[in-house]
Design a protein around this motif. Structure first.
Motif, PDB file in Angstrom:
ATOM      1  N   PHE A  25       0.857  -1.185   0.000  1.00 57.28           N
ATOM      2  CA  PHE A  25       0.000   0.000   0.000  1.00 57.28           C
ATOM      3  C   PHE A  25       0.895   1.238   0.000  1.00 57.28           C
ATOM      4  N   GLN A  26       0.315   2.357  -0.342  1.00 57.45           N
ATOM      5  CA  GLN A  26       1.050   3.611  -0.331  1.00 57.45           C
ATOM      6  C   GLN A  26       0.789   4.323   0.991  1.00 57.45           C
ATOM      7  N   ALA A  27       1.843   4.797   1.582  1.00 54.88           N
ATOM      8  CA  ALA A  27       1.737   5.414   2.902  1.00 54.88           C
ATOM      9  C   ALA A  27       2.206   6.865   2.829  1.00 54.88           C
ATOM     10  N   THR A  28       1.263   7.780   2.842  1.00 55.33           N
ATOM     11  CA  THR A  28       1.655   9.185   2.829  1.00 55.33           C
ATOM     12  C   THR A  28       2.243   9.605   4.170  1.00 55.33           C
ATOM     13  N   THR A  29       1.878   8.886   5.210  1.00 58.32           N
ATOM     14  CA  THR A  29       2.369   9.208   6.545  1.00 58.32           C
ATOM     15  C   THR A  29       2.915   7.965   7.218  1.00 58.32           C
ATOM     16  N   MET A  30       4.104   8.084   7.754  1.00 59.78           N
ATOM     17  CA  MET A  30       4.705   7.023   8.553  1.00 59.78           C
ATOM     18  C   MET A  30       5.142   7.626   9.879  1.00 59.78           C
ATOM     19  N   PHE A  31       5.240   6.776  10.858  1.00 62.09           N
ATOM     20  CA  PHE A  31       5.603   7.208  12.206  1.00 62.09           C
ATOM     21  C   PHE A  31       6.821   6.411  12.674  1.00 62.09           C
ATOM     22  N   TRP A  32       7.676   7.068  13.410  1.00 61.72           N
ATOM     23  CA  TRP A  32       8.842   6.404  13.989  1.00 61.72           C
ATOM     24  C   TRP A  32       8.747   6.438  15.510  1.00 61.72           C
ATOM     25  N   TYR A  33       8.934   5.253  16.096  1.00 61.82           N
ATOM     26  CA  TYR A  33       8.854   5.108  17.540  1.00 61.82           C
ATOM     27  C   TYR A  33      10.167   4.544  18.068  1.00 61.82           C
ATOM     28  N   ARG A  34      10.350   4.781  19.352  1.00 61.35           N
ATOM     29  CA  ARG A  34      11.460   4.182  20.064  1.00 61.35           C
ATOM     30  C   ARG A  34      10.851   3.452  21.265  1.00 61.35           C
ATOM     31  N   GLN A  35      11.377   2.271  21.546  1.00 55.52           N
ATOM     32  CA  GLN A  35      10.838   1.510  22.670  1.00 55.52           C
ATOM     33  C   GLN A  35      11.983   1.012  23.539  1.00 55.52           C
ATOM     34  N   PHE A  36      11.951   1.398  24.798  1.00 59.22           N
ATOM     35  CA  PHE A  36      12.905   0.903  25.777  1.00 59.22           C
ATOM     36  C   PHE A  36      12.367  -0.388  26.376  1.00 59.22           C
ATOM     37  N   PRO A  37      13.263  -1.214  26.940  1.00 59.67           N
ATOM     38  CA  PRO A  37      12.826  -2.510  27.487  1.00 59.67           C
ATOM     39  C   PRO A  37      11.680  -2.368  28.476  1.00 59.67           C
ATOM     40  N   LYS A  38      10.678  -3.179  28.270  1.00 52.31           N
ATOM     41  CA  LYS A  38       9.519  -3.264  29.154  1.00 52.31           C
ATOM     42  C   LYS A  38       8.751  -1.946  29.256  1.00 52.31           C
ATOM     43  N   GLN A  39       8.865  -1.128  28.256  1.00 55.69           N
ATOM     44  CA  GLN A  39       8.129   0.132  28.256  1.00 55.69           C
ATOM     45  C   GLN A  39       7.250   0.233  27.020  1.00 55.69           C
ATOM     46  N   SER A  40       6.449   1.251  27.020  1.00 50.12           N
ATOM     47  CA  SER A  40       5.558   1.481  25.892  1.00 50.12           C
ATOM     48  C   SER A  40       6.320   2.133  24.748  1.00 50.12           C
ATOM     49  N   LEU A  41       5.633   2.352  23.645  1.00 47.78           N
ATOM     50  CA  LEU A  41       6.250   2.994  22.492  1.00 47.78           C
ATOM     51  C   LEU A  41       6.263   4.510  22.695  1.00 47.78           C
ATOM     52  N   MET A  42       7.374   5.109  22.359  1.00 45.63           N
ATOM     53  CA  MET A  42       7.507   6.561  22.449  1.00 45.63           C
ATOM     54  C   MET A  42       7.625   7.122  21.030  1.00 45.63           C
ATOM     55  N   LEU A  43       6.675   7.943  20.652  1.00 43.24           N
ATOM     56  CA  LEU A  43       6.705   8.520  19.310  1.00 43.24           C
ATOM     57  C   LEU A  43       7.869   9.494  19.188  1.00 43.24           C
ATOM     58  N   MET A  44       8.663   9.304  18.137  1.00 44.89           N
ATOM     59  CA  MET A  44       9.783  10.207  17.894  1.00 44.89           C
ATOM     60  C   MET A  44       9.406  11.277  16.873  1.00 44.89           C
ATOM     61  N   ALA A  45       8.778  10.837  15.783  1.00 49.23           N
ATOM     62  CA  ALA A  45       8.494  11.782  14.709  1.00 49.23           C
ATOM     63  C   ALA A  45       7.442  11.234  13.774  1.00 49.23           C
ATOM     64  N   THR A  46       6.820  12.162  13.065  1.00 52.17           N
ATOM     65  CA  THR A  46       5.863  11.824  12.014  1.00 52.17           C
ATOM     66  C   THR A  46       6.506  12.173  10.685  1.00 52.17           C
ATOM     67  N   SER A  47       6.485  11.210   9.780  1.00 59.43           N
ATOM     68  CA  SER A  47       7.149  11.364   8.491  1.00 59.43           C
ATOM     69  C   SER A  47       6.097  11.485   7.399  1.00 59.43           C
ATOM     70  N   ASN A  48       6.125  12.585   6.674  1.00 57.68           N
ATOM     71  CA  ASN A  48       5.162  12.812   5.604  1.00 57.68           C
ATOM     72  C   ASN A  48       5.881  12.815   4.263  1.00 57.68           C
ATOM     73  N   GLU A  49       5.353  12.094   3.309  1.00 57.19           N
ATOM     74  CA  GLU A  49       5.957  11.992   1.991  1.00 57.19           C
ATOM     75  C   GLU A  49       6.071  13.363   1.344  1.00 57.19           C
ATOM     76  N   GLY A  50       7.279  13.686   0.921  1.00 51.47           N
ATOM     77  CA  GLY A  50       7.512  14.928   0.206  1.00 51.47           C
ATOM     78  C   GLY A  50       7.652  16.165   1.059  1.00 51.47           C
ATOM     79  N   SER A  51       7.636  16.004   2.360  1.00 51.29           N
ATOM     80  CA  SER A  51       7.805  17.179   3.220  1.00 51.29           C
ATOM     81  C   SER A  51       8.664  16.816   4.426  1.00 51.29           C
ATOM     82  N   LYS A  52       8.999  17.836   5.192  1.00 51.11           N
ATOM     83  CA  LYS A  52       9.857  17.605   6.354  1.00 51.11           C
ATOM     84  C   LYS A  52       9.111  16.848   7.440  1.00 51.11           C
ATOM     85  N   ALA A  53       9.862  16.058   8.173  1.00 54.44           N
ATOM     86  CA  ALA A  53       9.261  15.321   9.273  1.00 54.44           C
ATOM     87  C   ALA A  53       8.932  16.257  10.429  1.00 54.44           C
TER      88      ALA A  53
END
Lengths: 116, 114
Positions: free
Chosen positions: A28-56
């Motif tokens: 599928f085509q994804a205009t928006t992707m997200f990047w997360y970081r996860q430390f051991p035994k913790q939840s996901l921490m959103l780092m950034a939102t990535s949009n096609e053709g523009s700055k994150a």
């Protein structure tokens, strides 16, 4: 459907070097992707939102010069960890949104980064 | 700001029994979605079930069902006939309508006892 891949699954790099992680939407085509970081035994921490053709868009406290994100096509986003340090060692996960208004995110399998 | 709270860091259940995982949330939206994601030891995040707030009927996916109480802002996950493969971290998540970011709870680690 809605498969997201990440490469590599594991990477070890030396302190001071850079490493690139790829996130691809396979069926599928994804205009928006997200990047997360996860430390051991913790939840996901959103780092950034990535949009096609523009700055994150980075979350507060995330260094944009250290974590470079490029979303050059509708199926590929990359995260480059520059001048990596041991404290950057973590599990990095990307996700993609199938379509605007469909709030489900489909996740990649993650990348384990170890900085020595 | 949206919040999601999971008050049970760990739960365990006997195989074939039923277990309920709790989630409460806060949002100013009147219409929204709620998700439960599962993260097994492989660490691949998998969508288990979704609920649309405007729907009064609780969502069901095979052995997984939710108890959605909109007034109480509660969204619990019930797993029936628990199987060994259900062992995982379970995250409750609430998307933001504007930017579509997900707010995750802190997770509940579910152990299945054979």
């Amino acid at each position: 459907g809605a498969v997201v891949s990440q490469h590599p699954s594991r990477v070890i790099c030396k302190s001071g070097t850079s490493v690139k992680i790829e996130c691809r939407s396979l069926d599928f085509q994804a205009t928006t992707m997200f990047w997360y970081r996860q430390f051991p035994k913790q939840s996901l921490m959103l780092m950034a939102t990535s949009n096609e053709g523009s700055k994150a868009t980075y979350e507060q406290g995330v260094e944009k010069d250290k974590f470079l994100i490029n979303h050059a096509s509708l199926t590929l986003s990359t995260l480059t960890v520059t001048s990596a340090h041991p404290e950057d060692s973590s599990f990095y996960i990307c996700s993609a949104r199938v379509a605007r208004g469909n709030y489900e995110q489909y996740f990649g399998p993650g990348t384990r980064l170890t900085v020595t | 700001a949206q919040t999601v709270t999971q008050s049970q860091p760990e739960m365990s259940v006997q195989e074939a029994e039923t277990v309920t995982l709790s989630c409460t949330y806060d949002t100013s939206e009147s219409d929204y979605y709620l998700f439960w994601y599962k993260q097994p030891p492989s660490r691949q995040m998998i969508l288990v079930i979704r609920q649309e707030a405007y729907k009064q009927q609780n969502a069901t996916e095979n052995r997984f069902s939710v108890n959605f109480q909109k007034a109480a802002k509660s969204f619990s996950l019930k797993i029936s006939d628990s199987q060994l493969g259900d062992a995982a971290m379970y995250f409750c998540a609430l998307p933001n309508f504007g930017n579509e970011k997900l707010t995750f709870g802190t997770g509940t680690r579910l152990t299945i006892i054979p």
